[in-house]
Design an enzyme around this catalytic site. Structure first.
Site, PDB file in Angstrom:
ATOM      1  N   GLU A 140      -3.319   7.351  -4.255  1.00 34.63           N
ATOM      2  CA  GLU A 140      -3.217   6.105  -3.506  1.00 34.63           C
ATOM      3  C   GLU A 140      -3.080   4.944  -4.477  1.00 34.63           C
ATOM      4  OE1 GLU A 140      -6.024   4.720  -0.011  1.00 34.63           O
ATOM      5  OE2 GLU A 140      -6.756   3.917  -1.917  1.00 34.63           O
ATOM      6  N   TYR A 191       0.863  -1.181   0.000  1.00 33.43           N
ATOM      7  CA  TYR A 191       0.000   0.000   0.000  1.00 33.43           C
ATOM      8  C   TYR A 191       0.894   1.223   0.000  1.00 33.43           C
ATOM      9  CZ  TYR A 191      -3.179   3.622   1.555  1.00 33.43           C
ATOM     10  OH  TYR A 191      -3.922   4.779   1.629  1.00 33.43           O
TER      11      TYR A 191
END
Ligand code: GDP
Ligand code: MN
Length: 375
Positions: free
Chosen positions: A185, A101
Site C-alpha cells: 500500500e 492512494y
C-alpha cells in the site's frame, strides 16, 4: 508479518519507485546529523507497524537539525496506538501537489488480488472510502497474469490518477510478487509541485508462509507486532493477543474459537488465546502458560482441553509441571474432558494448587473464569 515503513521504502526504491531521501535512527543526536545531511528541514516519522501515525503525532516536520533532534527526542519511546516507538525515519520533505492512494491486496474470497486506487489519497482515505465509495476504484488482478502496463493503465484510468502513475503501478506489482506480499500500500503516492510521482509512505505485509525464502529481513523483519506473539512463535505456539482480561488456552482451533465465544457470552473479554494444538505435552503446556501469564492484562486464565490423541492425564501432568516452573500469580480455571478426563482431574486434585480450580463443563468454567476476571 508487516514491514516497517523504512523497509517498505527500501523495497520501493529497489524497484525504481521514487521515494524521498531518508535515514533511520534510534538516537536524537544522530537525528540531528541526518537532518544536516538531508539539507536541514526534515519530516520526522515514527517507525511503528500501525497506520494513522500522522494523526497520532508520529509524523512531524522539523525546520532545522536542532528541531529534528528535539522532535526525534519527543517521538522516540512514545506510544503510538499501542506501539512503542523504537526508531524514527528522517525524510526530506516533499512539496505535495496531490495525494493519491494505491494498493494491491489479496482477495482470498475471489482467489485474486484487488487493486484499490483513489485520487483522494492521504490520511482521510478511510473517510473517503466510507462516504464516497465511488472515489475509490477496485480492479481485480489475476495473480497469474499480474499487472501489465495495460492493467495498470486501466487502474489509473478508473481511479482518475495521472498517466505518469502507470509505471509506478507496474513496479508496485513487482514489489508485491518479489516480496511474497499479501498487501502493498502506498498512501500517499504524491504528485509533487514539480510534477514527480513519489511514494511518501508504504505498508507491506509479507506472507508468513514465504518466510523461508524472505530471509533478508532477519530478526527485525521477523519481529511480531507483539513481543509475546514473538515469544510464542519462537516456541512454535499459535498465540494471538486480544484486548480483554481472560487468558485462554485450548487445544485445537475449533475449541479455542468456541471458548472465546463462551467467555464473551459470560460478559468477560478474552485477553489473548493460545492454541496448544494436538500435542499438549507438559513442555507445551508450561510454555503456553508462561506466555499467557506474562500478559499483564490477564486477570484469570481458562485452560480448556478436550483430550484426544493426547489424553487428559498427560495434559494434567503438563499443567502440574507448568505450575512448578511458571508459578502463576493469577487464578486458573481448568476444564478437562474427553480421553482420560477422570484421571486428569484426579491428578489436578492431588496437586491441590491454591490458584487452580476445576470445572466439569465448559459453560461452568467460562462463567467462573469471567467472574474471577471481573471482580
Ligand atoms: P500515516 O499517518 O501513518 O499514514 O503516515 P504518512 O507517512 O502517510 O504521513 C501522514 C501525512 O503526512 C501524509 O498523508 C502527508 O500529508 C503528510 N506528509 C508526510 N510526509 C510529508 C512530506 O514530506 N511533506 C509534506 N508536505 N507532507 C508530508
Ligand atoms: Mn500513510
Amino acid at each position: 508479518m508487516d514491514l516497517y515503513e523504512h523497509q517498505a521504502r527500501q523495497l520501493f526504491e529497489e524497484h525504481g519507485i521514487v521515494v524521498p531521501r531518508a535515514e533511520v535512527t534510534d538516537s536524537p543526536k544522530r537525528a540531528r546529523e541526518i537532518a544536516r545531511r538531508l539539507g536541514g528541514r526534515v519530516v520526522v516519522k515514527a517507525q511503528v507497524k500501525t497506520g494513522g501515525r500522522g494523526k497520532a503525532g508520529g509524523v512531524k516536520l522539523a525546520a532545522d537539525p536542532a528541531a529534528a533532534e528535539l522532535t526525534a527526542r519527543q517521538i522516540l519511546g512514545t506510544d503510538i496506538k499501542g506501539h512503542t516507538v523504537g526508531t524514527v525515519m528522517l525524510a526530506q520533505p516533499v512539496d505535495i501537489a496531490e495525494e493519491f492512494y494505491v494498493s494491491y491486496v489479496l482477495d482470498r474470497a475471489a482467489g485474486r488480488f484487488l487493486a484499490i486506487a483513489s485520487a483522494q489519497g492521504g490520511t482521510e482515505i478511510e473517510e473517503v472510502a466510507a462516504t464516497r465509495p465511488e472515489a475509490v476504484a477496485r480492479i481485480p488482478v489475476d495473480p497469474a497474469e499480474g499487472v501489465t502496463s495495460a492493467t495498470a493503465a486501466r487502474i489509473a484510468e478508473a481511479a482518475g490518477l495521472p498517466p505518469r502513475t502507470v509505471d509506478v503501478l507496474v513496479r508496485l506489482w513487482e514489489v508485491l510478487t518479489r516480496a511474497d506480499a499479501l498487501l502493498v500500500e502506498v498512501n500517499p503516492l504524491v504528485r509533487t509541485g514539480d510534477g514527480r510521482i513519489m511514494a511518501l509512505d508504504g505498508k507491506v505485509t509479507l506472507d508468513d508462509n514465504a518466510r523461508f525464502r524472505q530471509t533478508r529481513w532477519g530478526a527485525e523483519g521477523a519481529a511480531h507486532d507483539d513481543p509475546l506473539e514473538e515469544a510464542a512463535a519462537a516456541k512454535g505456539l499459535n498465540y494471538v493477543k486480544l484486548d480483554g482480561e481472560v487468558g485462554i488456552i485450548g487445544n485445537g482451533a475449533g475449541l479455542v474459537m468456541s471458548t472465546l465465544d463462551v467467555v464473551a457470552g459470560c460478559g468477560a473479554r478474552p485477553a489473548n488465546f493460545l492454541d496448544i494444538g494436538g500435542g499438549a505435552s507438559a513442555q507445551v503446556m508450561s510454555d503456553g502458560l508462561s506466555v499467557i501469564l506474562s500478559d499483564p492484562a490477564v486477570k484469570s486464565v481458562f485452560v480448556n482441553v478436550f483430550g484426544g490423541i493426547t489424553a487428559c492425564d498427560a495434559v494434567a501432568d503438563g499443567i502440574v509441571r507448568a505450575l512448578d516452573t511458571v508459578r502463576p500469580t493469577k487464578p486458573l480455571v481448568v476444564r478437562l474432558d474427553g480421553n482420560n478426563a477422570a484421571r486428569g482431574r484426579a491428578i489436578l486434585d492431588a496437586r491441590a494448587h491454591p490458584l487452580v480450580e476445576q470445572a466439569t463443563t465448559m459453560d461452568g468454567a467460562a462463567s467462573r473464569v469471567a467472574r474471577l476476571a471481573t471482580t
